[in-house]
Scaffold this motif. Sequence first.
Motif, short mmCIF file in Angstrom:
data_model
loop_
_atom_site.label_atom_id
_atom_site.label_comp_id
_atom_site.label_asym_id
_atom_site.label_seq_id
_atom_site.Cartn_x
_atom_site.Cartn_y
_atom_site.Cartn_z
N VAL A 190 0.81 -1.23 0.00
CA VAL A 190 0.00 0.00 0.00
C VAL A 190 0.83 1.27 0.00
O VAL A 190 0.37 2.32 -0.46
CB VAL A 190 -1.00 0.05 1.18
CG1 VAL A 190 -2.01 -1.07 1.08
CG2 VAL A 190 -0.31 0.03 2.51
N PHE A 191 2.06 1.20 0.51
CA PHE A 191 2.86 2.42 0.62
C PHE A 191 3.44 2.87 -0.71
O PHE A 191 3.80 4.04 -0.85
CB PHE A 191 3.96 2.23 1.68
CG PHE A 191 3.39 2.03 3.05
CD1 PHE A 191 2.79 3.08 3.72
CD2 PHE A 191 3.43 0.79 3.65
CE1 PHE A 191 2.23 2.89 4.98
CE2 PHE A 191 2.87 0.59 4.91
CZ PHE A 191 2.27 1.65 5.57
N ASP A 192 3.55 1.98 -1.66
CA ASP A 192 4.03 2.37 -2.99
C ASP A 192 2.91 2.42 -4.02
O ASP A 192 3.15 2.69 -5.19
CB ASP A 192 5.13 1.41 -3.45
CG ASP A 192 6.41 1.61 -2.66
OD1 ASP A 192 6.64 2.74 -2.18
OD2 ASP A 192 7.17 0.64 -2.49
N ASP A 193 1.68 2.18 -3.60
CA ASP A 193 0.53 2.27 -4.49
C ASP A 193 0.20 3.75 -4.69
O ASP A 193 -0.08 4.47 -3.74
CB ASP A 193 -0.66 1.54 -3.85
CG ASP A 193 -1.87 1.47 -4.75
OD1 ASP A 193 -2.05 2.37 -5.60
OD2 ASP A 193 -2.66 0.52 -4.59
N PRO A 194 0.22 4.23 -5.94
CA PRO A 194 -0.05 5.66 -6.19
C PRO A 194 -1.43 6.11 -5.70
O PRO A 194 -1.64 7.30 -5.45
CB PRO A 194 0.08 5.81 -7.70
CG PRO A 194 0.24 4.46 -8.27
CD PRO A 194 0.54 3.50 -7.17
N THR A 195 -2.35 5.18 -5.53
CA THR A 195 -3.69 5.51 -5.03
C THR A 195 -3.61 6.17 -3.66
O THR A 195 -4.42 7.03 -3.33
CB THR A 195 -4.54 4.21 -4.91
OG1 THR A 195 -4.56 3.56 -6.18
CG2 THR A 195 -5.96 4.51 -4.46
N TYR A 196 -2.64 5.73 -2.86
CA TYR A 196 -2.55 6.21 -1.47
C TYR A 196 -1.41 7.20 -1.25
O TYR A 196 -1.18 7.61 -0.11
CB TYR A 196 -2.37 5.01 -0.53
CG TYR A 196 -3.44 3.97 -0.71
CD1 TYR A 196 -4.75 4.21 -0.33
CD2 TYR A 196 -3.15 2.75 -1.32
CE1 TYR A 196 -5.74 3.26 -0.52
CE2 TYR A 196 -4.13 1.79 -1.50
CZ TYR A 196 -5.43 2.05 -1.11
OH TYR A 196 -6.42 1.12 -1.29
N ALA A 197 -0.71 7.59 -2.30
CA ALA A 197 0.44 8.48 -2.15
C ALA A 197 0.07 9.74 -1.38
O ALA A 197 -0.92 10.41 -1.68
CB ALA A 197 1.00 8.84 -3.51
N GLY A 198 0.84 10.04 -0.35
CA GLY A 198 0.62 11.24 0.45
C GLY A 198 -0.54 11.17 1.42
O GLY A 198 -0.95 12.19 1.96
#
Length: 197
Positions: free
Chosen positions: A53-61
Amino acid sequence: MDAVHQIDGRAYPLGLKNVDTDMIIAAEWLKTISRSGLGKGAFAALRKEPGNVFDDPTYAGSPIVIAGDNFGCGSSREHAAWALMDMGVKAVIAPSFSDIFSGNAFKNGILTVILPQEAVDRLMEVAKTDPIHIDLDTQTVTTAFQDRFQFEIDAFRKHCLTNGLDEIGLTIGESDKISAFEAVDAGRRPWLVPAAA
């Protein structure tokens, strides 16, 4: 420290139980006393796994992490809170936290929200598609789907977070009392007063 009132946005649906401080920021990152730059090393072991999840662009920031029981267990390293802050995380929602981590998070302006497992499970589902809203003033976590979860927080911690007060800010807020005490104490124990230069 910035005041905390409302936190809005996507949330990392982590969900793991017993996430220790070594998982949040590994020991090799502890060679610094700077609070910046640690976000790069946050959750490094998990980031090695494809589809995390930490590298999934959906959750970036995302400003929120949703986790399982006993988040922040392990060592007392304050770097764990610093790493989360450097990633932009302002709140962690979980069924329980390590006391030391919770204290370190609070001292660094990160809100720790304790909710029952059923509420955390629901927020994990919502986090996959929609933002979450945390309101510290009303002590609620809400979603666009009319979910509303109340949480408890120590009154002193709430006061500090909503007013942006860390330990230095609290001390400065008492400067008049400190000065008054020093003046009285100088009269009682003049031998402790430094000589004028």
